[in-house]
Write an enzyme that holds these catalytic residues in place. Structure first.
Site, short mmCIF file in Angstrom:
data_model
loop_
_atom_site.label_atom_id
_atom_site.label_comp_id
_atom_site.label_asym_id
_atom_site.label_seq_id
_atom_site.Cartn_x
_atom_site.Cartn_y
_atom_site.Cartn_z
N GLN A 12 6.84 -8.78 4.66
CA GLN A 12 6.09 -9.68 3.52
C GLN A 12 5.19 -8.88 2.89
OE1 GLN A 12 7.67 -12.55 3.10
NE2 GLN A 12 9.03 -12.09 4.48
N LEU A 14 1.25 -7.31 2.13
CA LEU A 14 0.18 -7.71 2.68
C LEU A 14 -0.25 -9.36 1.79
CD1 LEU A 14 -2.32 -4.93 2.12
CD2 LEU A 14 -1.62 -5.97 4.04
N HIS A 15 0.46 -10.02 2.73
CA HIS A 15 0.21 -11.64 2.22
C HIS A 15 -0.96 -12.09 3.12
CE1 HIS A 15 2.32 -13.09 5.92
NE2 HIS A 15 3.21 -12.09 5.76
N MET A 16 -1.24 -13.52 3.12
CA MET A 16 -2.13 -13.93 3.49
C MET A 16 -2.58 -13.64 5.02
SD MET A 16 -3.61 -17.85 3.48
CE MET A 16 -5.07 -17.92 2.36
#
Length: 88
Positions: A12, A14-16
């Site tokens: 994904q 650097l998502h949350m």
């Protein structure tokens, strides 16, 4: 200053959650930490800056650390990115 290039392997990017993990870890070090992505430096101790950078899986980044604990911060940062930031 010390730096190293690496590739983001997290599916994904650097998502949350991975960004928060990265920021939390980097804030343990007495160093400035930046990620250079697409030629632009990003404050790697700011979750908003990391998320706004839209770093995706497969992106090559350069991690730069400057300061008292620069070597330790760089080693930890590279290890985190190369381990998948907790999603692998």
């Amino acid at each position: 200053m010390v730096s190293a290039k690496t590739k983001v392997i997290n599916p994904q990017g650097l998502h949350m959650r991975p960004a928060q993990l990265f920021v939390t870890e980097m804030n343990k070090y007495q160093s400035e930490v930046s990620i250079v992505f697409n030629g632009k430096p990003i404050n790697a101790k700011s979750i908003m800056n990391l998320m706004a950078s839209c770093i995706k899986q497969g992106s090559e980044i350069e991690i730069q650390c400057t300061g008292e604990q620069e070597a330790e911060a760089l080693a930890a940062a590279v290890k985190l990115v190369e381990s998948g930031l907790g999603d692998m």
